[in-house]
Design a protein around this motif. Structure first.
Motif, PDB file in Angstrom:
ATOM      1  N   LYS A  95       2.511-104.081 -34.009  1.00 37.66           N
ATOM      2  CA  LYS A  95       2.403-103.679 -32.612  1.00 37.66           C
ATOM      3  C   LYS A  95       2.911-102.247 -32.414  1.00 37.66           C
ATOM      4  O   LYS A  95       2.253-101.420 -31.790  1.00 37.66           O
ATOM      5  CB  LYS A  95       3.211-104.642 -31.752  1.00 37.66           C
ATOM      6  CG  LYS A  95       2.905-104.508 -30.283  1.00 37.66           C
ATOM      7  CD  LYS A  95       3.742-105.477 -29.478  1.00 37.66           C
ATOM      8  CE  LYS A  95       3.629-105.128 -28.005  1.00 37.66           C
ATOM      9  NZ  LYS A  95       4.709-105.739 -27.226  1.00 37.66           N
ATOM     10  N   GLU A 110      14.778 -93.909  -3.743  1.00 36.50           N
ATOM     11  CA  GLU A 110      13.643 -93.295  -4.446  1.00 36.50           C
ATOM     12  C   GLU A 110      13.006 -94.237  -5.468  1.00 36.50           C
ATOM     13  O   GLU A 110      11.915 -93.979  -5.972  1.00 36.50           O
ATOM     14  CB  GLU A 110      14.082 -91.999  -5.141  1.00 36.50           C
ATOM     15  CG  GLU A 110      14.405 -90.861  -4.181  1.00 36.50           C
ATOM     16  CD  GLU A 110      13.167 -90.343  -3.462  1.00 36.50           C
ATOM     17  OE1 GLU A 110      12.111 -90.229  -4.099  1.00 36.50           O
ATOM     18  OE2 GLU A 110      13.267 -90.081  -2.248  1.00 36.50           O
ATOM     19  N   LYS A 111      13.723 -95.321  -5.808  1.00 36.85           N
ATOM     20  CA  LYS A 111      13.181 -96.351  -6.711  1.00 36.85           C
ATOM     21  C   LYS A 111      12.666 -95.782  -8.034  1.00 36.85           C
ATOM     22  O   LYS A 111      11.578 -96.122  -8.490  1.00 36.85           O
ATOM     23  CB  LYS A 111      12.071 -97.135  -6.018  1.00 36.85           C
ATOM     24  CG  LYS A 111      12.523 -97.784  -4.708  1.00 36.85           C
ATOM     25  CD  LYS A 111      11.450 -98.653  -4.106  1.00 36.85           C
ATOM     26  CE  LYS A 111      11.661 -98.899  -2.614  1.00 36.85           C
ATOM     27  NZ  LYS A 111      12.911 -99.552  -2.254  1.00 36.85           N
ATOM     28  N   ILE A 112      13.459 -94.906  -8.620  1.00 33.89           N
ATOM     29  CA  ILE A 112      13.113 -94.371  -9.933  1.00 33.89           C
ATOM     30  C   ILE A 112      13.955 -95.060 -10.984  1.00 33.89           C
ATOM     31  O   ILE A 112      15.158 -95.267 -10.797  1.00 33.89           O
ATOM     32  CB  ILE A 112      13.412 -92.868  -9.982  1.00 33.89           C
ATOM     33  CG1 ILE A 112      12.474 -92.180  -9.013  1.00 33.89           C
ATOM     34  CG2 ILE A 112      13.212 -92.309 -11.386  1.00 33.89           C
ATOM     35  CD1 ILE A 112      12.821 -90.775  -8.802  1.00 33.89           C
ATOM     36  N   SER A 117      16.462 -95.748 -13.523  1.00 31.45           N
ATOM     37  CA  SER A 117      17.676 -94.965 -13.734  1.00 31.45           C
ATOM     38  C   SER A 117      18.604 -95.670 -14.713  1.00 31.45           C
ATOM     39  O   SER A 117      18.736 -96.890 -14.674  1.00 31.45           O
ATOM     40  CB  SER A 117      18.414 -94.778 -12.405  1.00 31.45           C
ATOM     41  OG  SER A 117      17.541 -94.285 -11.413  1.00 31.45           O
ATOM     42  N   LYS A 123      14.088 -95.990 -24.686  1.00 31.01           N
ATOM     43  CA  LYS A 123      13.304 -97.229 -24.789  1.00 31.01           C
ATOM     44  C   LYS A 123      12.670 -97.618 -23.459  1.00 31.01           C
ATOM     45  O   LYS A 123      11.574 -98.158 -23.429  1.00 31.01           O
ATOM     46  CB  LYS A 123      14.185 -98.349 -25.330  1.00 31.01           C
ATOM     47  CG  LYS A 123      14.384 -98.190 -26.850  1.00 31.01           C
ATOM     48  CD  LYS A 123      15.019 -99.393 -27.463  1.00 31.01           C
ATOM     49  CE  LYS A 123      16.498 -99.339 -27.269  1.00 31.01           C
ATOM     50  NZ  LYS A 123      17.244-100.343 -28.021  1.00 31.01           N
ATOM     51  N   ASN A 157       6.465-104.098 -18.488  1.00 36.13           N
ATOM     52  CA  ASN A 157       7.660-104.320 -17.650  1.00 36.13           C
ATOM     53  C   ASN A 157       7.862-103.201 -16.643  1.00 36.13           C
ATOM     54  O   ASN A 157       8.913-102.569 -16.589  1.00 36.13           O
ATOM     55  CB  ASN A 157       8.914-104.406 -18.528  1.00 36.13           C
ATOM     56  CG  ASN A 157       8.816-105.507 -19.548  1.00 36.13           C
ATOM     57  OD1 ASN A 157       8.300-106.576 -19.253  1.00 36.13           O
ATOM     58  ND2 ASN A 157       9.281-105.244 -20.749  1.00 36.13           N
ATOM     59  N   ILE A 158       6.835-102.962 -15.851  1.00 41.58           N
ATOM     60  CA  ILE A 158       6.855-101.745 -15.046  1.00 41.58           C
ATOM     61  C   ILE A 158       7.648-101.822 -13.743  1.00 41.58           C
ATOM     62  O   ILE A 158       7.825-100.822 -13.071  1.00 41.58           O
ATOM     63  CB  ILE A 158       5.430-101.253 -14.724  1.00 41.58           C
ATOM     64  CG1 ILE A 158       4.667-102.378 -14.030  1.00 41.58           C
ATOM     65  CG2 ILE A 158       4.706-100.810 -15.987  1.00 41.58           C
ATOM     66  CD1 ILE A 158       3.356-101.912 -13.440  1.00 41.58           C
ATOM     67  N   HIS A 159       8.140-103.003 -13.384  1.00 40.64           N
ATOM     68  CA  HIS A 159       8.928-103.049 -12.137  1.00 40.64           C
ATOM     69  C   HIS A 159      10.140-102.114 -12.267  1.00 40.64           C
ATOM     70  O   HIS A 159      10.903-102.227 -13.214  1.00 40.64           O
ATOM     71  CB  HIS A 159       9.394-104.468 -11.809  1.00 40.64           C
ATOM     72  CG  HIS A 159      10.057-104.528 -10.480  1.00 40.64           C
ATOM     73  ND1 HIS A 159       9.360-104.739  -9.309  1.00 40.64           N
ATOM     74  CD2 HIS A 159      11.338-104.316 -10.114  1.00 40.64           C
ATOM     75  CE1 HIS A 159      10.197-104.680  -8.293  1.00 40.64           C
ATOM     76  NE2 HIS A 159      11.407-104.415  -8.748  1.00 40.64           N
ATOM     77  N   PRO A 160      10.321-101.190 -11.311  1.00 41.87           N
ATOM     78  CA  PRO A 160      11.399-100.195 -11.457  1.00 41.87           C
ATOM     79  C   PRO A 160      12.782-100.831 -11.402  1.00 41.87           C
ATOM     80  O   PRO A 160      13.054-101.675 -10.546  1.00 41.87           O
ATOM     81  CB  PRO A 160      11.187 -99.249 -10.279  1.00 41.87           C
ATOM     82  CG  PRO A 160      10.383-100.008  -9.295  1.00 41.87           C
ATOM     83  CD  PRO A 160       9.552-100.978 -10.075  1.00 41.87           C
ATOM     84  N   ILE A 161      13.644-100.411 -12.307  1.00 41.60           N
ATOM     85  CA  ILE A 161      14.992-100.977 -12.383  1.00 41.60           C
ATOM     86  C   ILE A 161      16.042 -99.882 -12.551  1.00 41.60           C
ATOM     87  O   ILE A 161      15.739 -98.769 -12.958  1.00 41.60           O
ATOM     88  CB  ILE A 161      15.139-101.972 -13.560  1.00 41.60           C
ATOM     89  CG1 ILE A 161      14.729-101.320 -14.886  1.00 41.60           C
ATOM     90  CG2 ILE A 161      14.348-103.228 -13.325  1.00 41.60           C
ATOM     91  CD1 ILE A 161      14.883-102.212 -16.107  1.00 41.60           C
ATOM     92  N   ARG A 162      17.259-100.273 -12.212  1.00 42.14           N
ATOM     93  CA  ARG A 162      18.407 -99.422 -12.465  1.00 42.14           C
ATOM     94  C   ARG A 162      19.260-100.166 -13.483  1.00 42.14           C
ATOM     95  O   ARG A 162      19.640-101.306 -13.245  1.00 42.14           O
ATOM     96  CB  ARG A 162      19.165 -99.242 -11.149  1.00 42.14           C
ATOM     97  CG  ARG A 162      20.477 -98.552 -11.285  1.00 42.14           C
ATOM     98  CD  ARG A 162      20.866 -97.842  -9.996  1.00 42.14           C
ATOM     99  NE  ARG A 162      21.057 -98.744  -8.878  1.00 42.14           N
ATOM    100  CZ  ARG A 162      22.200 -98.791  -8.154  1.00 42.14           C
ATOM    101  NH1 ARG A 162      23.211 -97.996  -8.459  1.00 42.14           N
ATOM    102  NH2 ARG A 162      22.316 -99.606  -7.133  1.00 42.14           N
ATOM    103  N   ILE A 163      19.523 -99.548 -14.619  1.00 41.64           N
ATOM    104  CA  ILE A 163      20.318-100.202 -15.655  1.00 41.64           C
ATOM    105  C   ILE A 163      21.707 -99.571 -15.694  1.00 41.64           C
ATOM    106  O   ILE A 163      21.846 -98.376 -15.929  1.00 41.64           O
ATOM    107  CB  ILE A 163      19.646-100.078 -17.038  1.00 41.64           C
ATOM    108  CG1 ILE A 163      18.246-100.699 -16.997  1.00 41.64           C
ATOM    109  CG2 ILE A 163      20.502-100.751 -18.120  1.00 41.64           C
ATOM    110  CD1 ILE A 163      17.497-100.650 -18.328  1.00 41.64           C
ATOM    111  N   SER A 164      22.719-100.381 -15.422  1.00 41.65           N
ATOM    112  CA  SER A 164      24.102 -99.890 -15.455  1.00 41.65           C
ATOM    113  C   SER A 164      24.771-100.427 -16.711  1.00 41.65           C
ATOM    114  O   SER A 164      24.827-101.637 -16.914  1.00 41.65           O
ATOM    115  CB  SER A 164      24.873-100.387 -14.237  1.00 41.65           C
ATOM    116  OG  SER A 164      24.132-100.172 -13.064  1.00 41.65           O
ATOM    117  N   LEU A 165      25.279 -99.530 -17.546  1.00 44.69           N
ATOM    118  CA  LEU A 165      25.944 -99.967 -18.775  1.00 44.69           C
ATOM    119  C   LEU A 165      27.425-100.194 -18.503  1.00 44.69           C
ATOM    120  O   LEU A 165      28.106 -99.289 -18.016  1.00 44.69           O
ATOM    121  CB  LEU A 165      25.805 -98.901 -19.874  1.00 44.69           C
ATOM    122  CG  LEU A 165      24.430 -98.778 -20.534  1.00 44.69           C
ATOM    123  CD1 LEU A 165      23.503 -97.952 -19.663  1.00 44.69           C
ATOM    124  CD2 LEU A 165      24.575 -98.149 -21.910  1.00 44.69           C
TER     125      LEU A 165
END
Lengths: 325, 325
Positions: free
Chosen positions: A52, A150-152, A154, A296, A306-314
């Motif tokens: 893939k 803004e739904k980018i 992040s 990634k 998986n295009i739904h916009p998300i905010r990833i907090s580490l």
């Protein structure tokens, strides 16, 4: 054609370590990882991916890493910004090498066509800049920043969680008069740290007290004078490590002993934090992991997965050193 | 052996649609997706994955979906909790089917050994419960909840961002006297919505005003009496759709016209929101996507990939209907 053994030899590591880097296992140290990536590039080694991934890599993606003009000065990790952003940028470039994707640096302020995706690395990104990038119609990911509404996509450290934990730690160790020395609150990161501090103080029945340190005018000597004159202080929690270091430099002029008189906690865990005397207790931001996840995430978006916009907090990690009792 | 055509036939959809479901493309409607998943299970269809995924699926993972006892009543989507959590649970089960992974429901309150991973779906999760699950030594993911300082992988809606956007919308449309009717603030979700509302009001130079609605004692008639007596109100923003619906039911008793007299905005977009008269303007929480991402995150963790703990916040979407001017 170069083999995995050639890479291991040149990098001076075991084959298993090269494998770990290829499989994107972050338990490899940053230094080792850098050596392996260097060897991969030098030897033109082509890692084998799953069917893939191979199919995808045929798409010949080309991405732009967008940094603001004032960050041009980052040549290595010896300066302040470099200690933070340098690690993020290195990881993004390393991942691009691993995935066989072409990457170029461009100036954030001059959006350019011709790329399949954009990674915006900077707290300098504004709504206006986002508007320009949207016109390009390609996926983008924002690193170490978030703009309300803004739904980018992040990627950022969980500053709220980390601050709460650090301040709670001080309180559990008997400290009560804890000040927060914060940077400008129009920065989302600083605001989250401010909120985490406030939540920890209030939920323990303590009164939060704030001082603003403005690093453009560098008013540290003024701030420290005010603190020393007005406050009974057990500890000071700062918005970031650089502020903590400047604060400690200044406190030393007044013969304040750290941590005997005042405990200090920073945020970020830049390399300098560990080397300072006393070594700085801080909250580690996972910079390499942020770069990794940002790459990634952009890759997924370019593949339209998986295009739904998300905010990833580490989540961060509290690092106890000698600047706190 | 069943083919993809058999699945398409039984589900009454095209082969391309089955492909989209298999490739986890969420542009398929929830109903269609449910039909396809049903057909896959019914026919025992085995989707072909990449070599890597196949290798992984040989591991025969078995996961537990942990819900609190009070959620046992969810039989369908006809009740309040079901309208929200039912969709999340359906998606997690659907993904397990797709990945060929066994799943079982267990009670959140009774952690049980014998699973490779745990998905905790509930606002009822506490620090004490987390402690028990940690003892099992397996990966876990928390859905629609987050606990400060515990550093557990969490999937939740970006309530702060969504609330800010909604309240800002009201302000941009000329409304000034906007109240926030919120649930108990020990819930992280409600607190984030409260913070988003507050930020929008303050950044526009308006004064935030709060009323607490406590759905255990159901004090809506008391709250509405107080609002009608004391306030000049243009709009009311509520913590969730169910509160908005109860509020509108109560306001109607006083002949308040919605939206002519007062605009109302909810949060969640439960199915009932669209069917109410007037249809409720709200902020859509992407429940299916939350279940989807939660499953995939647990899957990554079980494979020991990308293990740095993260909090994923899904951006919401403002849905304008007739309950606002």
């Amino acid at each position: 054609m170069a083999t995995i053994m050639d890479v291991a030899k040149l990098a001076g590591v075991s084959k298993a370590t090269v494998s770990r880097v290829l499989n994107n296992n972050l338990h490899v140290s940053e230094e080792t990882r850098a050596r392996v990536l260097y060897a991969i590039e030098k030897l033109g080694f082509k890692p084998k991916f799953s069917a893939k991934a191979l199919a995808n890599s045929k798409k010949n993606f080309k991405i732009a890493i967008c940094i603001s003009k004032r960050m041009d000065l980052i040549k290595d990790e010896s300066d302040e910004i470099g200690q933070f952003y340098g690690i993020i940028l290195k990881e993004i470039k390393g991942m691009a090498t691993l995935y066989g994707i072409e990457e170029e640096n461009i100036h954030l302020e001059n959006p350019q066509k011709g790329y399949d995706g954009y990674i915006l690395v900077s707290g300098d990104v504004t709504k206006e800049i986002i508007k320009e990038y949207r016109k390009l119609g390609k996926p983008m990911v924002l690193v170490d920043h978030y703009i309300i509404g803004e739904k980018i996509d992040s990627i950022l450290p969980d500053s709220f969680d980390g601050s709460f934990y650090a301040v709670n730690y001080l309180i559990k160790h008997g400290m009560k008069n804890i000040l927060h020395l914060h940077g400008p609150l129009n920065s989302y990161g600083f605001r989250s740290r401010y909120n985490g501090y406030t939540e920890a103080m209030l939920s323990n029945g303590l009164i939060p007290k704030y001082y603003e340190y403005d690093d453009v005018n560098n008013n540290m000597s003024y701030v420290v004078k005010k603190i020393i004159k007005n406050e009974k202080v057990d500890a000071i929690f700062t918005s970031n490590d650089m502020t903590a270091i400047r604060l400690m430099d200044e406190l030393k002029k007044y013969n304040v002993k750290i941590p005997e008189d005042i405990s200090i906690i920073g945020f970020d865990d830049i390399p300098k934090a560990k080397r300072y005397n006393p070594p700085l207790t801080t909250v580690k931001v996972f910079k390499q992991e942020m770069g990794n996840i940002a790459f990634k995430r952009l890759y997924e978006l370019m593949l339209n997965e998986n295009i739904h916009p998300i905010r990833i907090s580490l989540f961060t990690k509290f690092i106890k050193r000698k600047s706190t009792k």
